[in-house]
Design an enzyme around this catalytic site. Structure first.
Site, PDB file in Angstrom:
ATOM      1  CG  HIS A 144       6.991 -26.829  23.940  1.00 41.14           C
ATOM      2  ND1 HIS A 144       8.151 -27.527  23.268  1.00 41.14           N
ATOM      3  CD2 HIS A 144       6.946 -27.947  25.348  1.00 41.14           C
ATOM      4  CE1 HIS A 144       8.689 -28.159  24.203  1.00 41.14           C
ATOM      5  NE2 HIS A 144       8.384 -28.632  25.399  1.00 41.14           N
ATOM      6  CD  GLU A 190      11.617 -30.535  26.658  1.00 38.74           C
ATOM      7  OE1 GLU A 190      11.211 -30.024  25.584  1.00 38.74           O
ATOM      8  OE2 GLU A 190      10.633 -30.155  27.576  1.00 38.74           O
ATOM      9  CB  SER A 209       7.511 -28.313  19.816  1.00 36.17           C
ATOM     10  OG  SER A 209       8.279 -27.681  20.438  1.00 36.17           O
TER      11      SER A 209
END
Length: 290
Positions: A144, A190, A209
């Protein structure tokens, strides 16, 4: 010279019935700022194979969904068939934007996190998920952090934004506003979306991701998509164990950088009296179709 910390305490974000993953002792190798050497030799062939399979699966999802800056920078990660060595990757990253990645044992508290970012050091968790966690993992692992975050740090404007965020985070921590500012990180670094001339694209690492959330965020009619507004974003709660109900959209990374230039103190004062907004809720006048 830095000396190893006697005790470092892992961070906990969200509700959990188990302690955070990661070895926070490392035989005294974890420093006071939570960084540690990447023990590359400890990765097993199975670990490298997990990274390779994750990489191959995710690359296949990117066309038409990931932003141009991410796709352009992704080859700079280097090797695809094994977990990269951080020192080799840092040679390329530092030349590009002056950033470097540093290994950490897992989630770290907000002040060390903010401080690392303010000094253009991005913390990368160095352990990788188990094969049974291939499709989903709650906490960030090395895949990630490397695949999702690091390519965007090759973009000069975005890299400057992340440093500015870290600098602002130190001040927010001192003012007791770290939790509110964390929401801005969540909904940009994010889970951010950007509107390119050819359509909506993802730039947030949590989206890029994730094999499932990438299509959900960019293509699905289900989530709310709102123009990024600082006060609205920092009032909005988020969930860590489901796809996001809200996404905030920018038009450029320069817009994101410019939005965070003014002093946030008045904003924090407004947040003290403002009520939180639950994920997925629309306010009067919002369409959710940004």
């Amino acid at each position: 010279m830095e000396t190893p910390a006697a005790v470092v305490t892992p961070a906990v974000y969200g509700a959990s019935d188990r302690p955070p993953r990661g070895d926070y002792s490392r035989g005294g190798a974890v420093l006071a700022d939570y960084t540690c050497p990447q023990d590359w030799a400890s990765y097993t062939p199975a670990d490298h194979d997990t990274y390779r399979r994750l990489y191959e699966r995710q690359v296949a999802q990117l066309p038409g969904l990931a932003c141009d800056a991410f796709i352009k920078a992704l080859p700079s990660l280097g090797v695809k068939d094994r977990i990269p060595r951080f020192d080799e990757l840092n040679e390329r990253l530092h030349r590009a934007t002056g950033w470097e990645i540093v290994a950490v044992p897992g989630l770290i508290p907000e002040l060390p996190f903010f401080t690392l970012l303010a000094n253009r050091k991005f913390p990368v968790t160095d352990w990788i998920r188990k094969p049974e966690e291939f499709d989903y993992i709650v906490e960030p692992d090395v895949f990630h952090d490397l695949f999702g975050h690091v390519p965007m740090l090759f973009d000069p404007t975005f890299a400057d934004y992340v440093q500015r965020y870290g600098q602002g985070g130190i001040k927010a921590h001192d003012l007791g506003a770290g939790e509110k500012l964390a929401r801005l990180y969540w909904y940009t670094v994010e889970f951010g979306l950007i509107r390119q001339p050819d359509g909506l694209r993802a730039y947030g690492a949590g989206i890029l991701s994730s094999v499932g959330e990438l299509k959900h965020a960019v293509l699905s009619d289900e989530p709310r998509r709102l123009p990024l507004d600082l006060l609205r974003t920092m009032r909005t709660r988020y969930k860590i164990d489901t796809y996001q109900a809200n996404y905030f959209v920018i038009d450029s990374f320069k817009q994101l950088f410019d939005l965070t230039e003014p002093d946030f103190t008045p904003l924090y004062e407004s947040l003290e009296v403002a009520t939180d907004i639950e994920a997925g809720v629309l306010l009067p006048g919002e369409s959710g179709k940004a």
